[in-house]
Design a protein around this motif. Structure first.
Motif, mmCIF file in Angstrom:
data_model
loop_
_atom_site.group_PDB
_atom_site.id
_atom_site.type_symbol
_atom_site.label_atom_id
_atom_site.label_comp_id
_atom_site.label_asym_id
_atom_site.label_seq_id
_atom_site.Cartn_x
_atom_site.Cartn_y
_atom_site.Cartn_z
ATOM 1 N N LEU A 80 0.823 -1.204 0.000
ATOM 2 C CA LEU A 80 0.000 0.000 0.000
ATOM 3 C C LEU A 80 0.860 1.259 0.000
ATOM 4 C CD1 LEU A 80 -2.952 -0.786 2.446
ATOM 5 C CD2 LEU A 80 -3.105 -0.398 -0.006
ATOM 6 N N GLU A 81 1.956 1.223 0.712
ATOM 7 C CA GLU A 81 2.857 2.375 0.733
ATOM 8 C C GLU A 81 3.372 2.700 -0.660
ATOM 9 O OE1 GLU A 81 4.698 2.049 5.278
ATOM 10 O OE2 GLU A 81 5.709 1.045 3.607
ATOM 11 N N GLN A 82 3.550 1.676 -1.483
ATOM 12 C CA GLN A 82 3.987 1.890 -2.859
ATOM 13 C C GLN A 82 2.816 2.191 -3.786
ATOM 14 O OE1 GLN A 82 6.005 -1.768 -3.776
ATOM 15 N NE2 GLN A 82 7.827 -1.250 -2.578
ATOM 16 N N ARG A 83 1.677 1.546 -3.575
ATOM 17 C CA ARG A 83 0.543 1.645 -4.488
ATOM 18 C C ARG A 83 -0.252 2.937 -4.338
ATOM 19 N NH1 ARG A 83 -3.603 -1.725 -6.838
ATOM 20 N NH2 ARG A 83 -1.942 -3.130 -7.549
ATOM 21 N N LEU A 84 -0.559 3.334 -3.100
ATOM 22 C CA LEU A 84 -1.509 4.430 -2.909
ATOM 23 C C LEU A 84 -1.032 5.778 -3.449
ATOM 24 C CD1 LEU A 84 -3.405 3.777 0.426
ATOM 25 C CD2 LEU A 84 -3.867 2.986 -1.889
ATOM 26 N N PRO A 85 0.265 6.112 -3.394
ATOM 27 C CA PRO A 85 0.676 7.358 -4.059
ATOM 28 C C PRO A 85 0.380 7.339 -5.560
ATOM 29 C CG PRO A 85 2.381 6.623 -2.555
ATOM 30 C CD PRO A 85 1.376 5.512 -2.638
ATOM 31 N N LEU A 86 0.530 6.180 -6.191
ATOM 32 C CA LEU A 86 0.232 6.051 -7.624
ATOM 33 C C LEU A 86 -1.271 6.109 -7.876
ATOM 34 C CD1 LEU A 86 2.703 3.133 -8.499
ATOM 35 C CD2 LEU A 86 3.079 5.599 -8.721
ATOM 36 N N VAL A 87 -2.048 5.480 -6.992
ATOM 37 C CA VAL A 87 -3.500 5.520 -7.102
ATOM 38 C C VAL A 87 -3.994 6.965 -7.029
ATOM 39 C CG1 VAL A 87 -5.637 4.899 -5.894
ATOM 40 C CG2 VAL A 87 -3.863 3.180 -6.226
ATOM 41 N N ALA A 88 -3.467 7.702 -6.052
ATOM 42 C CA ALA A 88 -3.884 9.093 -5.886
ATOM 43 C C ALA A 88 -3.482 9.938 -7.088
ATOM 44 C CB ALA A 88 -3.270 9.663 -4.605
ATOM 45 N N LYS A 89 -2.270 9.744 -7.585
ATOM 46 C CA LYS A 89 -1.789 10.515 -8.734
ATOM 47 C C LYS A 89 -2.656 10.273 -9.959
ATOM 48 C CE LYS A 89 2.406 11.528 -11.380
ATOM 49 N NZ LYS A 89 3.854 11.202 -11.547
ATOM 50 N N ALA A 90 -3.162 9.046 -10.109
ATOM 51 C CA ALA A 90 -4.020 8.705 -11.250
ATOM 52 C C ALA A 90 -5.466 9.144 -11.038
ATOM 53 C CB ALA A 90 -3.965 7.199 -11.502
ATOM 54 N N GLY A 91 -5.770 9.718 -9.882
ATOM 55 C CA GLY A 91 -7.129 10.177 -9.608
ATOM 56 C C GLY A 91 -8.106 9.068 -9.301
ATOM 57 N N ILE A 92 -7.600 7.918 -8.863
ATOM 58 C CA ILE A 92 -8.455 6.778 -8.543
ATOM 59 C C ILE A 92 -8.910 6.905 -7.087
ATOM 60 C CG2 ILE A 92 -8.548 4.262 -8.348
ATOM 61 C CD1 ILE A 92 -6.377 4.201 -10.561
#
Length: 295
Positions: free
Chosen positions: A120-132
């Motif tokens: 999650l520490e790796q995934r959630l910054p990417l999720v947020a950046k993609a607007g998900i």
């Protein structure tokens, strides 16, 4: 239908999905409206489509057709697929499952928490950046664990994950799945258990993915449940019962009144179409089911 296999890898073979025998929905293609161009939906309920159910349709084509139908999202996409939807003006309402958190191996075991937190520490910054807006999670199977212990362990895990979700503005949603037909021994298999988990964590960044198909199998009383517990429900999934096919007149769920009940709660999230098309034209089936839910 081995949905767990797809969710673990976020890929699925077209032949496996479309070739499975279905019990309902064979006439959906014949009933489906097929207008040219973009469909004008009422839009009171934002609709999405789950990628895995349409594995035989190239993602680019599915996105283009979804947009033409009037959908707002193609969901359960992995990071490498997010740009395909975003470039076509579509959201991804829910990010695909974590590799560390497949359906049978979840938050109900303390020994799984470290790996899930790291991912999650790796995934959630990417999720947020993609607007998900949301990341799906699973409780895991009981494997002898009591429901009380499972609740305690899941709540402890979510509380560890909550600061990451809050920092990036992403909501963590625990999916309710049936343990009777599709996911034997899955622990988060009834609405009261999921609601209790949400109450224990007590954060707007934690909620439920209420899968109507799964909860009809486990407990029924869908509209009453939605009205009573909608404050904890962040996302909905559809499919017909029995068979997980199109929800036409041959099965037991009536989605128009269900969707009206969802709208009446003031729900502002997404309803994801997660049925497995049974006919020769899966996109025609999608159009037909979207029309039923467009209340």
């Amino acid at each position: 239908m081995e949905r767990r296999t797809f969710l673990a890898s976020t890929t699925v073979g077209a032949a496996g999905m479309l070739g499975m025998a279905g019990m309902v929905g064979a006439n959906a293609t014949a009933l489906a409206p097929q207008p040219a161009g973009t469909t004008a939906l009422k839009g009171r309920l934002r609709q999405s489509v789950c990628r895995w159910c349409f594995g035989g349709v190239p993602l680019e084509k599915l996105c283009d057709e979804a947009k033409a139908i009037g959908l707002k999202s193609v969901e359960l996409l992995g990071p490498d697929k997010w740009p395909v939807a975003l470039e076509r003006g579509l959201a991804c309402a829910v990010a695909a499952p974590l590799k560390s958190n497949p359906i049978g191996k979840g938050l109900n075991r303390l020994e799984h928490h470290d790996a899930i937190v790291r991912e999650l520490e790796q995934r959630l910054p990417l999720v947020a950046k993609a607007g998900i807006p949301q990341q799906i999670l699973f409780s895991g199977n009981r494997a002898g664990l009591s429901d009380e212990q499972g609740l305690e362990h899941c709540a402890a895990g979510l509380k560890r994950m909550l600061p990451i979700a809050e920092a990036h503005g992403v909501t963590l949603i625990m999916e309710l799945l049936n343990s009777k037909v599709d996911h034997k021994d899955y622990q988060c298999d009834r609405t009261p258990w999921g609601v209790k988990l949400c109450e224990m964590v007590a954060s707007p960044r934690v909620g439920l993915l209420y899968d109507i198909y799964h909860m009809q199998i486990m407990e029924g009383d869908i509209i009453h449940t939605i009205r009573d517990h909608h404050r904890h429900i962040k996302h909905y999934h559809t499919a017909g019962v029995p068979g997980r096919r199109e929800f036409d007149g041959t099965q037991e769920l009536q989605y128009a009144p269900i969707c009206r009940a969802i709208v009446e709660t003031g729900f502002a999230g997404y309803l994801g179409q997660e049925f497995i098309p049974s006919g020769d034209d899966p996109l025609a089936s999608l159009r037909a089911m979207v029309a039923i839910c467009d209340v």
